[in-house]
Design a protein around this motif. Structure first.
Motif, PDB file in Angstrom:
ATOM      1  N   GLU A  87       1.091  -3.302   5.290  1.00 13.66           N
ATOM      2  CA  GLU A  87       1.392  -3.952   4.025  1.00 13.66           C
ATOM      3  C   GLU A  87       2.098  -3.000   3.065  1.00 13.66           C
ATOM      4  OE1 GLU A  87      -1.410  -4.083   5.547  1.00 13.66           O
ATOM      5  OE2 GLU A  87      -2.024  -6.163   5.816  1.00 13.66           O
ATOM      6  N   GLU A  88       3.075  -3.524   2.347  1.00 13.37           N
ATOM      7  CA  GLU A  88       3.908  -2.694   1.476  1.00 13.37           C
ATOM      8  C   GLU A  88       3.086  -1.996   0.401  1.00 13.37           C
ATOM      9  OE1 GLU A  88       7.777  -3.149  -1.491  1.00 13.37           O
ATOM     10  OE2 GLU A  88       7.301  -4.738  -0.064  1.00 13.37           O
ATOM     11  N   HIS A  89       2.090  -2.695  -0.159  1.00 11.75           N
ATOM     12  CA  HIS A  89       1.326  -2.083  -1.249  1.00 11.75           C
ATOM     13  C   HIS A  89       0.496  -0.901  -0.761  1.00 11.75           C
ATOM     14  CE1 HIS A  89      -1.843  -4.706   0.404  1.00 11.75           C
ATOM     15  NE2 HIS A  89      -2.702  -3.924  -0.201  1.00 11.75           N
ATOM     16  N   ILE A  90       0.050  -0.956   0.499  1.00  8.66           N
ATOM     17  CA  ILE A  90      -0.718   0.161   1.059  1.00  8.66           C
ATOM     18  C   ILE A  90       0.204   1.336   1.353  1.00  8.66           C
ATOM     19  CG2 ILE A  90      -2.106   0.928   3.019  1.00  8.66           C
ATOM     20  CD1 ILE A  90      -3.346  -1.847   3.087  1.00  8.66           C
ATOM     21  N   VAL A  91       1.375   1.029   1.931  1.00 14.30           N
ATOM     22  CA  VAL A  91       2.372   2.081   2.186  1.00 14.30           C
ATOM     23  C   VAL A  91       2.760   2.759   0.872  1.00 14.30           C
ATOM     24  CG1 VAL A  91       4.710   2.560   2.993  1.00 14.30           C
ATOM     25  CG2 VAL A  91       3.259   0.974   4.275  1.00 14.30           C
ATOM     26  N   SER A  92       2.902   1.969  -0.190  1.00 16.62           N
ATOM     27  CA  SER A  92       3.251   2.529  -1.502  1.00 16.62           C
ATOM     28  C   SER A  92       2.166   3.476  -1.996  1.00 16.62           C
ATOM     29  CB  SER A  92       3.443   1.409  -2.523  1.00 16.62           C
ATOM     30  OG  SER A  92       4.563   0.617  -2.187  1.00 16.62           O
ATOM     31  N   ARG A  93       0.915   3.165  -1.699  1.00 10.21           N
ATOM     32  CA  ARG A  93      -0.184   4.043  -2.106  1.00 10.21           C
ATOM     33  C   ARG A  93      -0.080   5.388  -1.403  1.00 10.21           C
ATOM     34  NH1 ARG A  93      -5.873   1.954  -1.268  1.00 10.21           N
ATOM     35  NH2 ARG A  93      -6.360   3.751  -2.581  1.00 10.21           N
ATOM     36  N   PHE A  94       0.294   5.374  -0.110  1.00 10.23           N
ATOM     37  CA  PHE A  94       0.494   6.637   0.616  1.00 10.23           C
ATOM     38  C   PHE A  94       1.541   7.485  -0.096  1.00 10.23           C
ATOM     39  CE2 PHE A  94      -0.078   4.065   4.801  1.00 10.23           C
ATOM     40  CZ  PHE A  94      -1.446   4.021   4.615  1.00 10.23           C
ATOM     41  N   MET A  95       2.678   6.848  -0.354  1.00 10.62           N
ATOM     42  CA  MET A  95       3.810   7.578  -0.907  1.00 10.62           C
ATOM     43  C   MET A  95       3.516   8.077  -2.335  1.00 10.62           C
ATOM     44  SD  MET A  95       5.601   7.526   1.682  1.00 10.62           S
ATOM     45  CE  MET A  95       5.908   6.590   3.169  1.00 10.62           C
ATOM     46  N   ASN A  96       2.854   7.248  -3.124  1.00 12.76           N
ATOM     47  CA  ASN A  96       2.503   7.652  -4.486  1.00 12.76           C
ATOM     48  C   ASN A  96       1.504   8.809  -4.489  1.00 12.76           C
ATOM     49  OD1 ASN A  96       4.166   5.707  -5.594  1.00 12.76           O
ATOM     50  ND2 ASN A  96       2.541   4.189  -5.794  1.00 12.76           N
ATOM     51  N   ALA A  97       0.687   8.874  -3.441  1.00 11.51           N
ATOM     52  CA  ALA A  97      -0.286   9.964  -3.330  1.00 11.51           C
ATOM     53  C   ALA A  97       0.382  11.272  -2.935  1.00 11.51           C
ATOM     54  CB  ALA A  97      -1.367   9.596  -2.317  1.00 11.51           C
ATOM     55  N   GLY A  98       1.582  11.165  -2.337  1.00 12.37           N
ATOM     56  CA  GLY A  98       2.297  12.380  -1.967  1.00 12.37           C
ATOM     57  C   GLY A  98       2.703  12.470  -0.514  1.00 12.37           C
ATOM     58  N   ALA A  99       2.443  11.399   0.273  1.00  8.28           N
ATOM     59  CA  ALA A  99       2.847  11.408   1.685  1.00  8.28           C
ATOM     60  C   ALA A  99       4.360  11.270   1.810  1.00  8.28           C
ATOM     61  CB  ALA A  99       2.155  10.281   2.448  1.00  8.28           C
ATOM     62  N   ASN A 100       4.908  11.792   2.898  1.00 12.94           N
ATOM     63  CA  ASN A 100       6.340  11.691   3.156  1.00 12.94           C
ATOM     64  C   ASN A 100       6.701  10.508   4.045  1.00 12.94           C
ATOM     65  OD1 ASN A 100       5.601  14.838   3.092  1.00 12.94           O
ATOM     66  ND2 ASN A 100       7.587  14.511   2.133  1.00 12.94           N
ATOM     67  N   ASP A 101       5.751  10.057   4.866  1.00 18.03           N
ATOM     68  CA  ASP A 101       6.062   9.028   5.858  1.00 18.03           C
ATOM     69  C   ASP A 101       4.745   8.483   6.404  1.00 18.03           C
ATOM     70  OD1 ASP A 101       7.534   7.406   7.548  1.00 18.03           O
ATOM     71  OD2 ASP A 101       8.549   9.036   8.585  1.00 18.03           O
ATOM     72  N   TYR A 102       4.838   7.440   7.229  1.00 13.79           N
ATOM     73  CA  TYR A 102       3.653   6.933   7.909  1.00 13.79           C
ATOM     74  C   TYR A 102       4.029   6.520   9.329  1.00 13.79           C
ATOM     75  CZ  TYR A 102       5.353   2.135   7.307  1.00 13.79           C
ATOM     76  OH  TYR A 102       6.095   0.984   7.370  1.00 13.79           O
ATOM     77  N   SER A 103       3.037   6.503  10.202  1.00 14.74           N
ATOM     78  CA  SER A 103       3.242   6.091  11.589  1.00 14.74           C
ATOM     79  C   SER A 103       2.104   5.155  11.976  1.00 14.74           C
ATOM     80  CB  SER A 103       3.257   7.317  12.514  1.00 14.74           C
ATOM     81  OG  SER A 103       3.572   6.949  13.850  1.00 14.74           O
ATOM     82  N   LEU A 104       2.461   4.063  12.632  1.00 13.30           N
ATOM     83  CA  LEU A 104       1.462   3.029  12.924  1.00 13.30           C
ATOM     84  C   LEU A 104       0.626   3.368  14.150  1.00 13.30           C
ATOM     85  CD1 LEU A 104       3.557  -0.219  12.320  1.00 13.30           C
ATOM     86  CD2 LEU A 104       1.795   0.737  10.837  1.00 13.30           C
TER      87      LEU A 104
END
Length: 203
Positions: A87-104
């Motif tokens: 979900e976009e809102h969860i991915v946004s939380r990662f990025m706002n926290a300081g993450a550079n990317d995510y992998s499923l």
């Protein structure tokens, strides 16, 4: 000879840690494994880490909180979050926290390796060019802006080299400066053959 990259994986699932360890060893990367953020802190304090993988769903300190804590101590090390969530809102939380990317999850080795490689390459180049900010020319910046402003799609550096007629090494340095200034947006493209590309677009 290129130095061995050290990658820290934080996940409460021991089977996943084992899988990641095998992937890292196969790629010639040095694995550091932690079952949670508290366990990872000993590595963060003592080791020179090139990239960190963090699981989203963990007991105790969850992935978002872990990313925030890591960023306080290691502001520039790439962080990739491992998650089953899209979900976009969860991915946004990662990025706002300081993450550079995510992998499923479940982990797909080819995709994860591609993502790790592109972030390792980007981090290495960023460190190399970091000291060059003082040499940024307003004339060159204006030229890049003039050429990129009318383009709406993301382009790779080869395409931008053709458009701007600025050599790739110089162009990369200016693009990183513009990303840092919030004037250029950067994203990553992962091809089927595991060849990641960095793409840029004027904001």
């Amino acid at each position: 000879m290129e130095s061995m990259k050290t990658i820290l994986a934080i996940d409460d699932n021991r089977d996943i840690l084992y899988t990641l360890e095998q992937i890292f060893n196969f790629q010639g990367w040095r694995p550091l494994l932690a079952a949670g953020y508290e366990e990872a802190e000993k590595y963060i304090k003592k080791e020179k880490i090139d990239l960190i993988l963090v699981d989203y769903h963990m007991p105790g300190v969850d992935g978002i909180s872990a990313v925030k804590e890591i960023r306080k101590k290691l502001p520039k090390v790439p962080i990739i979050v491992l998650t089953i969530e899209e979900e976009e809102h969860i991915v946004s939380r990662f990025m706002n926290a300081g993450a550079n990317d995510y992998s499923l999850k479940p982990i797909k080795a080819v995709d994860l390796i591609s993502r790790i490689k592109v972030h390792l390459q980007y981090h290495e180049k960023s460190q190399y060019y970091e000291s060059y900010d003082k040499g940024i020319s307003k004339v060159t910046l204006q030229k890049i802006e003039d050429q990129m402003k009318g383009i709406t799609e993301f382009l790779d550096i080869d395409m931008l080299e053709d458009i701007t007629q600025i050599k790739k090494k110089t162009l990369y340095r200016y693009l990183q400066y513009l990303v840092k200034e919030g004037r250029v947006e950067q994203q990553y493209s992962y091809g089927d053959m595991g060849r990641p590309r960095t793409l840029y677009r004027w904001i």
